[in-house]
Design a protein around this motif. Structure first.
Motif, mmCIF file in Angstrom:
data_model
loop_
_atom_site.group_PDB
_atom_site.id
_atom_site.type_symbol
_atom_site.label_atom_id
_atom_site.label_comp_id
_atom_site.label_asym_id
_atom_site.label_seq_id
_atom_site.Cartn_x
_atom_site.Cartn_y
_atom_site.Cartn_z
ATOM 1 N N THR A 303 0.858 -1.184 0.000
ATOM 2 C CA THR A 303 0.000 0.000 0.000
ATOM 3 C C THR A 303 0.895 1.235 0.000
ATOM 4 N N VAL A 304 0.665 2.118 -0.960
ATOM 5 C CA VAL A 304 1.521 3.306 -1.084
ATOM 6 C C VAL A 304 0.664 4.558 -0.908
ATOM 7 N N GLU A 305 1.039 5.370 0.048
ATOM 8 C CA GLU A 305 0.248 6.573 0.336
ATOM 9 C C GLU A 305 1.155 7.773 0.575
ATOM 10 N N MET A 306 0.593 8.947 0.374
ATOM 11 C CA MET A 306 1.252 10.181 0.784
ATOM 12 C C MET A 306 0.734 10.539 2.180
ATOM 13 N N SER A 307 0.892 9.568 3.070
ATOM 14 C CA SER A 307 0.552 9.741 4.478
ATOM 15 C C SER A 307 1.292 8.624 5.188
ATOM 16 N N LEU A 308 1.181 8.561 6.487
ATOM 17 C CA LEU A 308 1.909 7.511 7.197
ATOM 18 C C LEU A 308 1.024 6.292 7.458
ATOM 19 N N GLY A 309 -0.034 6.143 6.667
ATOM 20 C CA GLY A 309 -0.804 4.909 6.750
ATOM 21 C C GLY A 309 -2.240 5.114 7.173
ATOM 22 N N GLN A 310 -3.102 5.383 6.201
ATOM 23 C CA GLN A 310 -4.525 5.570 6.496
ATOM 24 C C GLN A 310 -5.363 4.604 5.654
ATOM 25 N N MET A 311 -5.238 4.704 4.322
ATOM 26 C CA MET A 311 -5.982 3.791 3.449
ATOM 27 C C MET A 311 -5.637 2.343 3.749
ATOM 28 N N ILE A 312 -4.438 2.100 4.236
ATOM 29 C CA ILE A 312 -4.007 0.721 4.505
ATOM 30 C C ILE A 312 -5.027 -0.011 5.389
ATOM 31 N N GLU A 313 -5.703 0.696 6.272
ATOM 32 C CA GLU A 313 -6.688 0.026 7.133
ATOM 33 C C GLU A 313 -7.832 -0.565 6.304
ATOM 34 N N ASP A 314 -8.250 0.161 5.281
ATOM 35 C CA ASP A 314 -9.296 -0.365 4.404
ATOM 36 C C ASP A 314 -8.769 -1.541 3.576
ATOM 37 N N VAL A 315 -7.502 -1.442 3.185
ATOM 38 C CA VAL A 315 -6.898 -2.543 2.421
ATOM 39 C C VAL A 315 -6.868 -3.797 3.290
#
Lengths: 350, 249, 178
Positions: A303-315
């Protein structure tokens, strides 16, 4: 390709809103989205529309609330700290079941942060930054073309479901100029019998979220909203699966970070490494089923984000084996790097 | 037998819904609601009217007015009214606000809508207290007035002096009409109606922003009987909040 | 072809516009293009730059931390961007305004007397066109001179279009220079 023009993301968005029939815009300046209000201030008078610079983000979202209650297609835009200020209004808009389009050209946070592009508002966008049981549709463009196309879609979805549609871009997408083919109006018309137009020949309409009596009336409203949200979840999930069919490794991203991932996929494929990209186009509803399908046979998911990990929870909530899910993110306005993505994928080995 | 002919001289306005309000005995809201409804009827604009409700005791005003109504979050009625009026310039939009709504949490929205000269009408109910939440200090609470959050009386050295809304807005160029009225007796109630009527007339004629402040009563939270409350308006509030017209352009 | 460019100078030199001009020309030749200006707080203090990517393939990151081509129009821009140029890359510097010589030896360094060329053609304000002319001469695969001249009609605001005759002269003069 003579119909292509070079246009900045923020301006493409403004023009697309006008194409979609938006004639009212209320906003307050904040970098990096200032081209949106400037564009609307220039263009709306040409088409008989109204641009108003509000005294605050709070005032702007409440003007949106009023204009939407009056039955108009209306938009506001801002960037992260300004979107925080709008959350009160967004909660009321949800409770009163009003349609509107809100644009967040995200910048680095928390707080005043900085003005570079970021994806730090995923939680705020998808979990509801305002109070209460509500949802909003979140569209995540990745190119200038998509900034325009998804804006046109946003107005139809907002009217169809009577919800806020949030266009979640970032500072890079707002500032970038790319080739654009202007979208066409969809021509869809939505009846708004609930709109406040004056009670001529009908009973008075009321636009409100307040439900005091009977005691169960608020739960009844929330259940109505819930049905609507279920319908949106069932019908409006959007995503793109790029080279995922045979992929051993899967990148998951949206917006600007998905562009960088696509570049990494192309370069890794040239080296014979089977990697694919799953890109969100809606962050809420989250395209869980499509992701599950794309991720099913992969060995590892980055999971690649311009944050320190938010969308990853949905993934993690979506895939069968959440242990497969890894994370790479940059924050505070920094971009993930193609080389680092490639290094990590290679490090997974077999 | 000859039937005596009766002439209707007084009736419930059509613009007012025929139902019992939730207001306490002696509360001024019901009076002002009725004045507003009468004005709407007299101009024949009920079917064009939209009331914007505040957060406060009059949050349910749209249940009492027989025309379209819109909720606003606390203090944002002027912004909501701006949105409505900009979309429907021919509708008659009234922002009805209390003192906490207009002069505390929503001061910015109130001043800026007035400053833009938005063509809607504001009715500002000043009863010097927060009624709905149970009698806390309002921005207009009088010096030394005891409230739930000023248990020893409002101390201006600590929390500032009561704010005068009309005087504040009167420093702006745009508003066309600013008047402070009261409903503590019959004579003043009639003057209040006249001011509301002027405010609506200005809007019908597209003249711009009108602001009518109404000194009102809250017997429950003031801990008074209705008549005592009316007298308190006259004896305590009026000297600090002078009645009269500030602007009539 | 995949070029990642920085065009930098001080405010008023038209570096943002120069980048857009290249993008429009390349776009009309069916190439992928992206242009992103430095903005906000970065803009304060009088310096400006834009990142331009021109490619045969879809463009991922629009930012250019390691340019393959850097065009620097004043000394502070040279100081900032010379070290960033990708080894093997190209550095074009405006020797009308920059006295010092670039130090890198692992890149191609080319000077252009941008202001002098502009003034010779009768304008004090077309140095950016001279720089673009030089870029086109050295990297013809980005876009043809004809495409760039055609793009002027779109890239230049209506207010300034009257200067296009001179813009074209400056472009051609720099393009032709050895």
């Amino acid at each position: 390709m003579s119909d292509q023009i070079l246009m900045k993301g923020n301006e493409a968005l403004g023009e697309a809103a006008i194409i979609a029939g938006c004639r009212f815009y209320f906003g307050y300046p904040i970098t990096p989205q200032n081209e949106v209000p400037a564009y609307m201030a220039r263009r709306l008078p040409d088409v008989g529309g109204t641009f108003l610079q509000a005294e605050s983000e709070i005032a702007a979202i409440n003007m949106v609330y009023g204009a939407s209650a009056a039955g108009a297609r209306v938009m506001t835009s801002s960037s992260s700290p300004g979107i925080s200020l709008k959350q009160e209004g967004l909660s009321y808009i949800a409770g009163a079941e009003l349609p509107c389009v809100v644009v967040n050209i995200m910048r680095g946070g928390p707080g005043l942060g900085n003005i570079a592009g970021s994806q730090g508002d995923y939680f705020q966008s998808t979990r509801g930054g305002g109070n209460g049981d509500y949802r909003q549709l979140v569209l995540t463009p990745a190119t200038v073309q998509e900034m325009a196309d998804l804006t046109v879609l946003a107005f139809d979805l907002a009217d169809k479901y009577r919800v806020t549609v949030l266009i979640l871009g970032d500072g890079y997408l707002g500032q970038i100029s790319e080739a654009l083919t202007l979208p066409k109006p969809t021509g869809k018309v939505f009846d708004k019998p609930w709109a406040l137009t004056g009670a001529k020949g009908r009973k008075p309409n009321k636009v409100a979220s307040l439900r005091l009596v009977p005691e169960s009336s608020l739960e009844e409203l929330n259940l109505v909203l819930d049905e609507k949200y279920k319908s949106i979840s069932a019908n409006e999930c959007r995503s793109e699966s790029y080279l995922t069919d045979d992929a051993d490794y899967l990148l998951v991203a949206y917006g600007t970070s998905s562009r960088i991932c696509r570049e990494a996929v192309n370069e890794l494929r040239e080296e014979g490494i089977k990697v694919g990209l799953f890109r969100l186009i809606t962050a809420w509803p989250f395209p869980a089923e499509a992701l599950r399908k794309a991720a099913d046979k992969t060995k590892k998911i980055l999971t690649v984000e311009m944050s320190l990990g938010q969308m990853i929870e949905d993934v993690q909530l979506s895939v069968k084996d959440s242990d497969k899910v890894d994370f790479y993110g940059r924050s505070g306005g920094m971009l993930p790097e193609t080389d680092e993505i490639k290094r990590r994928i290679k490090a997974y080995g077999n | 037998m000859e039937t005596k002919k009766f002439k209707y001289v007084y009736d419930k306005p059509e613009a007012l819904v025929d139902k019992v309000t939730h207001y306490c005995p002696g509360c001024g809201h019901g009076i002002v609601h009725k004045l507003l409804a009468e004005v709407m009827d007299e101009f024949g604009v009920r079917e064009k009217a939209i009331i914007v409700a505040p957060v406060g005791c009059s949050v349910l005003i749209y249940d009492y007015m027989n025309f379209d109504g819109c909720e606003a979050s606390h203090g944002r009625a002027p912004a909501v009214a701006t949105g409505l009026k900009r979309v429907h310039p021919d509708n008659i939009v009234v922002a009805y606000q209390g003192d906490g709504d207009l002069l505390a949490i929503g001061t910015g929205e109130a001043i800026h809508a007035a400053n833009r000269g938005e063509n809607f009408t504001t009715i500002f109910i000043n009863n010097a207290i927060y009624g709905m939440t149970g009698g806390q200090m309002a921005p207009t609470t009088m010096e030394n007035q005891i409230t739930a959050t000023t248990p020893t009386g409002r101390d201006p050295m600590d929390v500032g002096y009561p704010i005068r809304g009309c005087e504040l807005l009167n420093s702006l160029e745009a508003p066309v009409f600013i008047e402070r009225c009261s409903i503590h007796d019959f004579k003043n109630t009639l003057k209040t109606k006249k001011a509301i009527k002027k405010g609506i007339k200005n809007q019908i004629e597209g003249r711009g922003y009108s602001f009518i402040e109404v000194l009102s009563t809250c017997p429950t939270n003031w801990g008074m009987k209705p008549q005592e409350a009316a007298d308190w308006v006259k004896d305590t509030m009026v000297p600090y909040y002078p009645l009269g017209n500030f602007r009539d352009n | 072809m995949h070029e990642r460019m920085i065009i930098a100078g001080f405010g008023g030199q038209g570096v943002i516009m120069a980048g857009k001009l290249l993008c429009i020309a390349a776009m009309n030749e069916n190439k992928y293009v992206s242009h992103i200006p430095s903005y906000g707080a970065e803009m304060r203090g009088g310096t400006a730059n834009c990142s331009v990517v021109i490619s045969d393939k879809e463009i991922g990151s629009p930012t250019v931390p390691k340019p393959t081509i850097a065009v620097v129009m004043n000394t502070p821009s040279l100081t900032k961007f010379e070290p960033m140029v990708k080894p093997g890359g190209l550095l074009i510097y405006n020797s009308s305004l920059i006295d010092q010589k670039p130090k890198r030896t692992d890149i191609t360094v080319v000077d252009v007397k941008a202001n002098d060329i502009s003034e010779a053609e009768g304008s004090t304000r077309a140095a950016n066109m001279a720089a673009i002319g030089k870029v086109l001469a050295l990297k013809p695969e980005i876009a043809s001179l004809e495409s760039v001249i055609k793009a002027l009609d779109v890239a230049i605001s209506a207010r300034n279009r009257k200067h296009n005759d001179i813009n074209i002269k400056v472009l051609k003069a720099a393009f032709a220079q050895k």
